[in-house]
Design a protein around this motif. Structure first.
Motif, short mmCIF file in Angstrom:
data_model
loop_
_atom_site.label_atom_id
_atom_site.label_comp_id
_atom_site.label_asym_id
_atom_site.label_seq_id
_atom_site.Cartn_x
_atom_site.Cartn_y
_atom_site.Cartn_z
N GLY A 82 -0.20 -4.98 -2.53
CA GLY A 82 -0.77 -5.54 -1.30
C GLY A 82 -1.62 -4.51 -0.57
O GLY A 82 -2.72 -4.82 -0.10
N GLN A 83 -1.12 -3.28 -0.49
CA GLN A 83 -1.89 -2.24 0.20
C GLN A 83 -3.20 -1.96 -0.52
O GLN A 83 -4.23 -1.67 0.12
N ALA A 88 -8.99 -2.04 -0.70
CA ALA A 88 -10.22 -2.40 -1.44
C ALA A 88 -11.17 -3.16 -0.52
O ALA A 88 -12.39 -2.95 -0.55
N ILE A 89 -10.63 -4.03 0.32
CA ILE A 89 -11.47 -4.77 1.27
C ILE A 89 -12.06 -3.80 2.29
O ILE A 89 -13.26 -3.81 2.57
N GLU A 90 -11.22 -2.93 2.81
CA GLU A 90 -11.68 -1.97 3.82
C GLU A 90 -12.77 -1.05 3.26
O GLU A 90 -13.72 -0.71 3.95
N LEU A 111 -4.15 -8.80 6.30
CA LEU A 111 -5.39 -9.10 5.57
C LEU A 111 -6.56 -9.18 6.56
O LEU A 111 -7.64 -8.64 6.31
N ALA A 112 -6.33 -9.84 7.68
CA ALA A 112 -7.38 -9.93 8.70
C ALA A 112 -7.72 -8.54 9.24
O ALA A 112 -8.89 -8.22 9.47
N LEU A 113 -6.68 -7.70 9.39
CA LEU A 113 -6.90 -6.34 9.92
C LEU A 113 -7.73 -5.48 8.97
O LEU A 113 -8.41 -4.56 9.41
N ALA A 114 -7.65 -5.78 7.68
CA ALA A 114 -8.41 -4.99 6.70
C ALA A 114 -9.90 -5.35 6.75
O ALA A 114 -10.74 -4.59 6.27
N CYS A 115 -10.22 -6.51 7.34
CA CYS A 115 -11.62 -6.93 7.43
C CYS A 115 -12.31 -6.18 8.57
O CYS A 115 -11.66 -5.64 9.46
N TYR A 139 2.02 -4.27 4.09
CA TYR A 139 0.62 -4.24 3.62
C TYR A 139 -0.28 -3.52 4.62
O TYR A 139 -1.43 -3.92 4.83
N GLY A 140 0.25 -2.49 5.26
CA GLY A 140 -0.60 -1.67 6.13
C GLY A 140 -0.53 -2.01 7.60
O GLY A 140 -1.18 -1.37 8.42
N GLY A 141 0.26 -3.03 7.96
CA GLY A 141 0.31 -3.47 9.34
C GLY A 141 0.76 -2.40 10.33
O GLY A 141 0.21 -2.29 11.42
#
Ligand code: COA
Length: 256
Positions: A82-83, A88-90, A111-115, A139-141
């Motif tokens: 997940g991370q 990868a998105i970031e 997921l939204a935070l990675a955007c 997942y990084g939250g």
């Protein structure tokens, strides 16, 4: 497939498991990771819009049914996968816009935070409810939330597990705009089209410098900014952007 990709200069990625409110199982995370990597390598893709399939959910978190019997070692790998998706998105050269069309809980909020940018429907709900399941976010939250909304609200969301509404998410700086549900996609595509018309090269450098600002001291960050600023002047996009301004016309950027 649990992830749909509508490919174009503006590419729309939809997490599509509506029967589980788009919860992230290993297959969905794997598909998201492959998609993020593929789109990152695609020069024709200038912006990515990420949303959720179905009527009520962006992503309602990691898949609890798939997680419940994991051993500690399996849980570590689950978190790692997940991370990797979020990272990868970031790290993508293009901007990713989260169009949060419903529940963005746990892994969905992460997921939204990675955007790079987040828009929400009026009906969206955000939260990190993991504490109520006896776990931490995975997942990084715990890392990205405070960077985006500050420690006060990150503590509130992670320690209480409560959901907040879209208007509250706007107030704390988690999203930049809230729209009636029926307008969200149009507005996200409009924002994406604006970004797609900008220099992809300068976009990539801006993303890099902005991310660096979260990790390094101001002097190091300014050196990174200086180097990227200088690099822009070796590009056709800088010449085109400045010539177009002086000639009072719209620039046509190529990313060169
Ligand atoms: N993992 C696995 N399945 C999930 C899920 C998740 N994170 N979130 C929802 N689902 C499934 C439900 O189990 C249900 O499946 P079923 O129809 O087979 O019973 C289906 O999606 C619909 O969810 P339901 O709970 O019935 O919808 P609701 O409208 O009553 O509630 C939520 C919506 C989002 C508030 C609720 O589903 C919820 O709290 N989900 C978990 C959120 C969470 O804790 N995420 C963090 C996980 S680490």
């Amino acid at each position: 497939m649990s992830v749909n990709v509508e490919r174009g200069a503006v590419t729309v990625v939809t997490v599509d498991r509506p029967e589980a409110l788009n919860a992230l199982d290993a297959e969905t995370n794997g598909a998201l990771l492959a998609t993020a990597r593929e789109l990152s390598a695609a020069e024709d893709v200038r912006v990515v819009v990420l949303t959720g399939g179905g009527d009520t959910s962006f992503v309602a978190g990691a898949d609890i049914a798939a997680m419940k019997d994991l051993t500690a070692e399996e849980a570590r790998r689950w978190s790692e996968l997940g991370q990797s998706v979020m990272s990868a998105i970031e790290a993508a050269p293009q901007p990713w816009i989260a169009a949060v069309n419903g529940y963005a809980l746990g892994g969905g909020c992460e997921l939204a935070l990675a955007c790079d940018l987040r828009l929400a429907a009026e009906t969206a709900k955000f939260g990190q409810p993991e504490i109520g399941l006896g776990i931490t976010p995975g997942y990084g939250g715990t890392q990205r939330l405070a960077r985006v909304v500050g420690q006060t609200w990150a503590n509130y969301l992670v320690l209480t597990g409560r959901h907040i509404r879209a208007d509250e998410a706007f107030r704390i700086g988690l999203v930049t705009a809230v729209y009636p549900k029926g307008e969200l996609r149009t507005q996200a595509l409009k924002l994406a089209a604006d970004l797609a018309a900008k220099s992809p090269l300068a976009m990539r450098y801006c993303k890099r410098a902005l991310h660096a600002s979260l990790d390094v001291d101001v002097e190091t960050g300014q050196r990174i900014e200086r180097d990227l600023f200088a690099l822009c002047f070796a590009s056709a996009d800088q010449k085109e952007g400045m010539a177009a301004f002086l000639e009072k016309r719209t620039p046509e950027f190529t990313g060169r």
